[in-house]
Enzyme design. Structure first.
Site, PDB file in Angstrom:
ATOM      1  N   TYR A  63      50.051  32.612  32.111  1.00 16.40           N
ATOM      2  CA  TYR A  63      49.178  31.569  32.680  1.00 16.40           C
ATOM      3  C   TYR A  63      49.291  30.270  31.879  1.00 16.40           C
ATOM      4  CZ  TYR A  63      44.658  29.838  34.587  1.00 16.40           C
ATOM      5  OH  TYR A  63      43.656  29.113  35.188  1.00 16.40           O
TER       6      TYR A  63
ATOM      7  N   ILE B   5      46.282  32.242  40.050  1.00 20.27           N
ATOM      8  CA  ILE B   5      45.886  33.622  39.774  1.00 20.27           C
ATOM      9  C   ILE B   5      46.004  33.894  38.275  1.00 20.27           C
ATOM     10  CG2 ILE B   5      46.622  34.486  42.037  1.00 20.27           C
ATOM     11  CD1 ILE B   5      49.149  35.638  40.600  1.00 20.27           C
TER      12      ILE B   5
ATOM     13  N   ILE C  23      36.778  27.184  42.519  1.00 16.96           N
ATOM     14  CA  ILE C  23      36.870  25.732  42.335  1.00 16.96           C
ATOM     15  C   ILE C  23      37.403  25.081  43.617  1.00 16.96           C
ATOM     16  CG2 ILE C  23      38.145  23.920  41.097  1.00 16.96           C
ATOM     17  CD1 ILE C  23      38.032  25.681  38.591  1.00 16.96           C
TER      18      ILE C  23
ATOM     19  N   PRO D 275      40.453  22.041  33.952  1.00 16.27           N
ATOM     20  CA  PRO D 275      39.127  22.628  33.746  1.00 16.27           C
ATOM     21  C   PRO D 275      39.132  23.565  32.540  1.00 16.27           C
ATOM     22  CG  PRO D 275      39.935  23.025  36.000  1.00 16.27           C
ATOM     23  CD  PRO D 275      41.090  22.556  35.163  1.00 16.27           C
TER      24      PRO D 275
ATOM     25  N   ARG E 223      37.702  29.513  48.094  1.00 16.15           N
ATOM     26  CA  ARG E 223      36.922  30.228  47.074  1.00 16.15           C
ATOM     27  C   ARG E 223      36.950  29.448  45.755  1.00 16.15           C
ATOM     28  NH1 ARG E 223      38.228  35.823  45.576  1.00 16.15           N
ATOM     29  NH2 ARG E 223      40.433  35.382  45.820  1.00 16.15           N
TER      30      ARG E 223
HETATM   31  N1  CAA Z   1      43.504  35.854  19.422  1.00 16.03           N
HETATM   32  C1  CAA Z   1      44.216  36.736  18.684  1.00 16.03           C
HETATM   33  N2  CAA Z   1      44.156  38.047  18.891  1.00 16.03           N
HETATM   34  C2  CAA Z   1      43.380  38.495  19.879  1.00 16.03           C
HETATM   35  C3  CAA Z   1      42.639  37.629  20.692  1.00 16.03           C
HETATM   36  C4  CAA Z   1      42.717  36.255  20.404  1.00 16.03           C
HETATM   37  N3  CAA Z   1      42.021  35.366  21.131  1.00 16.03           N
HETATM   38  N4  CAA Z   1      41.975  38.355  21.602  1.00 16.03           N
HETATM   39  C5  CAA Z   1      42.274  39.633  21.340  1.00 16.03           C
HETATM   40  N5  CAA Z   1      43.101  39.718  20.296  1.00 16.03           N
HETATM   41  C6  CAA Z   1      43.650  40.916  19.665  1.00 16.03           C
HETATM   42  C7  CAA Z   1      42.537  41.911  19.401  1.00 16.03           C
HETATM   43  O1  CAA Z   1      41.911  41.632  18.165  1.00 16.03           O
HETATM   44  C8  CAA Z   1      43.297  43.221  19.370  1.00 16.03           C
HETATM   45  O2  CAA Z   1      43.961  43.359  18.140  1.00 16.03           O
HETATM   46  P1  CAA Z   1      44.146  44.803  17.461  1.00 16.03           P
HETATM   47  O3  CAA Z   1      44.906  45.620  18.460  1.00 16.03           O
HETATM   48  O4  CAA Z   1      44.910  44.498  16.212  1.00 16.03           O
HETATM   49  O5  CAA Z   1      42.745  45.292  17.225  1.00 16.03           O
HETATM   50  C9  CAA Z   1      44.358  43.012  20.436  1.00 16.03           C
HETATM   51  O6  CAA Z   1      44.506  41.588  20.592  1.00 16.03           O
HETATM   52  C10 CAA Z   1      43.974  43.613  21.765  1.00 16.03           C
HETATM   53  O7  CAA Z   1      42.754  43.018  22.182  1.00 16.03           O
HETATM   54  P2  CAA Z   1      41.904  43.654  23.343  1.00 16.03           P
HETATM   55  O8  CAA Z   1      41.288  44.941  22.923  1.00 16.03           O
HETATM   56  O9  CAA Z   1      40.984  42.625  23.903  1.00 16.03           O
HETATM   57  O10 CAA Z   1      43.065  44.019  24.390  1.00 16.03           O
HETATM   58  P3  CAA Z   1      42.943  44.442  25.840  1.00 16.03           P
HETATM   59  O11 CAA Z   1      44.297  44.890  26.223  1.00 16.03           O
HETATM   60  O12 CAA Z   1      41.772  45.321  26.110  1.00 16.03           O
HETATM   61  O13 CAA Z   1      42.580  43.040  26.579  1.00 16.03           O
HETATM   62  C11 CAA Z   1      42.905  40.849  27.366  1.00 16.03           C
HETATM   63  C12 CAA Z   1      43.457  41.947  26.494  1.00 16.03           C
HETATM   64  C13 CAA Z   1      42.799  41.339  28.829  1.00 16.03           C
HETATM   65  C14 CAA Z   1      43.903  39.709  27.332  1.00 16.03           C
HETATM   66  C15 CAA Z   1      41.513  40.434  26.856  1.00 16.03           C
HETATM   67  O14 CAA Z   1      41.589  40.145  25.478  1.00 16.03           O
HETATM   68  C16 CAA Z   1      41.006  39.194  27.562  1.00 16.03           C
HETATM   69  O15 CAA Z   1      40.520  39.276  28.690  1.00 16.03           O
HETATM   70  N6  CAA Z   1      41.042  38.062  26.891  1.00 16.03           N
HETATM   71  C17 CAA Z   1      40.575  36.789  27.487  1.00 16.03           C
HETATM   72  C18 CAA Z   1      41.736  36.072  28.073  1.00 16.03           C
HETATM   73  C19 CAA Z   1      41.227  34.826  28.742  1.00 16.03           C
HETATM   74  O16 CAA Z   1      40.603  33.953  28.132  1.00 16.03           O
HETATM   75  N7  CAA Z   1      41.490  34.697  30.038  1.00 16.03           N
HETATM   76  C20 CAA Z   1      41.010  33.551  30.771  1.00 16.03           C
HETATM   77  C21 CAA Z   1      40.782  33.981  32.183  1.00 16.03           C
HETATM   78  S1  CAA Z   1      39.934  32.724  33.105  1.00 16.03           S
HETATM   79  C22 CAA Z   1      41.079  31.587  33.380  1.00 16.03           C
HETATM   80  O17 CAA Z   1      42.228  31.748  33.140  1.00 16.03           O
HETATM   81  C23 CAA Z   1      40.590  30.280  33.962  1.00 16.03           C
HETATM   82  C24 CAA Z   1      40.930  29.177  33.090  1.00 16.03           C
HETATM   83  O18 CAA Z   1      41.782  28.396  33.432  1.00 16.03           O
HETATM   84  C25 CAA Z   1      40.190  28.961  31.840  1.00 16.03           C
END
Ligand code: CAA
Length: 241
Positions: A147, A85, A14, A177, A12
């Site tokens: 991660y 994961i 990449i 990536p 699945r």
């Molecule tokens: N930097 C600093 N603060 C951040 C932030 C960031 N990038 N993102 C969110 N916050 C803060 C928010 O502002 C919020 O602050 P307050 O409570 O003061 O308002 C707090 O963190 C909570 O944010 P969320 O409402 O988004 O929290 P949540 O619990 O609903 O979700 C999360 C948290 C699941 C981590 C969500 O923010 C998310 O999905 N973020 C993306 C993470 C990401 O990039 N994952 C990559 C997955 S793909 C992968 O991993 C492949 C790869 O190799 C690239």
């Protein structure tokens, strides 16, 4: 070409793109997967690539699995440690289980798999280890302490092992990536992806799995023997390590 390539998480995302690209280059490919039987069956039917089910977190299963593949296809010349994961959560909400699961698959999995192919590669004086890390292991990502830690660890592992493998004809490299259009990235909340992540990518789009697969084909080739210990970034200019 009768070289065998083993791709973990190879049915699945990449991993599937890497499996197919290596097959197109003439490798005999074995793709492992941990859980999704249906996706693995569909992948095998579509490509003719054999799939093998075990978890890279289980050392004994890795040992048995590698032995079975070597029995069926021949010695493994190329190992792509791709299985990974996510269990994203802000750190104050992250559970010990979310931490452990990600470290176990994304970091310990590299030990387990590589340790099982390493002696054979040393004996044969040839090997290619390709570790799929991530831009988030290079720069760190909020919501991914687990991660980011594991993926940064993969880069350290790559650099250490490159030095050990050098005299034995084994190269060890990483590919980092950026955000690639796979199920893993599409699972991110749409608003988070659109408002927080896409604006960080100067190229203005997600990467394609095939763009990463081409990096893997390059690092697997005989011609890349002087490239070892490196991390090849493919992230649309999101970050420069
Ligand atoms: N930097 C600093 N603060 C951040 C932030 C960031 N990038 N993102 C969110 N916050 C803060 C928010 O502002 C919020 O602050 P307050 O409570 O003061 O308002 C707090 O963190 C909570 O944010 P969320 O409402 O988004 O929290 P949540 O619990 O609903 O979700 C999360 C948290 C699941 C981590 C969500 O923010 C998310 O999905 N973020 C993306 C993470 C990401 O990039 N994952 C990559 C997955 S793909 C992968 O991993 C492949 C790869 O190799 C690239």
């Amino acid at each position: 070409m009768d070289k065998v390539a083993l791709v973990t998480g190879g049915s699945r995302g990449i991993g599937a793109a890497i499996s197919k690209a290596l097959q197109a280059e003439g490798y005999k490919v074995a793709a492992t997967y941990a859980g999704n039987d249906e996706a693995a069956r569909a992948f095998s039917d579509e490509t003719g690539i054999r799939t093998y089910k075990w978890s890279v977190t289980d050392y004994d299963a890795c040992k048995d699995g590698v032995a079975r593949i070597e029995d069926e296809l021949g010695p493994v010349a190329v190992l792509v440690n791709n299985a990974g994961i996510t269990r994203d959560a802000m750190f104050h909400k992250m559970t010990p289980d979310q931490w452990k699961k990600v470290i176990d698959t994304n970091l310990n999995g590299l030990f387990n798999m590589t340790h099982c192919v390493w002696p054979g590669m040393r004996d044969r004086k040839f090997g290619r280890i390709i570790n799929i890390t991530s831009v988030n292991g290079q720069k760190g990502q909020a919501g991914q302490a687990n991660y980011s830690a594991a993926k940064a660890g993969d880069i350290g592992f790559t650099r250490a092992l490159a030095q050990e493998g050098a005299r034995a004809g084994i190269t060890v490299n990483a590919i980092a990536p950026g955000y690639i259009g796979t199920e893993m990235v599409r699972a991110i909340d749409e608003k988070v992806l659109a408002e927080r992540i896409l604006p960080q990518i100067p190229v203005g789009r997600l990467g394609e799995p095939e763009e990463i697969a081409r990096c893997a084909v390059f690092l697997a080739s005989d011609d890349s023997g002087f490239i070892t210990g490196s991390t090849l970034s493919a992230n649309g200019a999101q970050f420069f390590a």
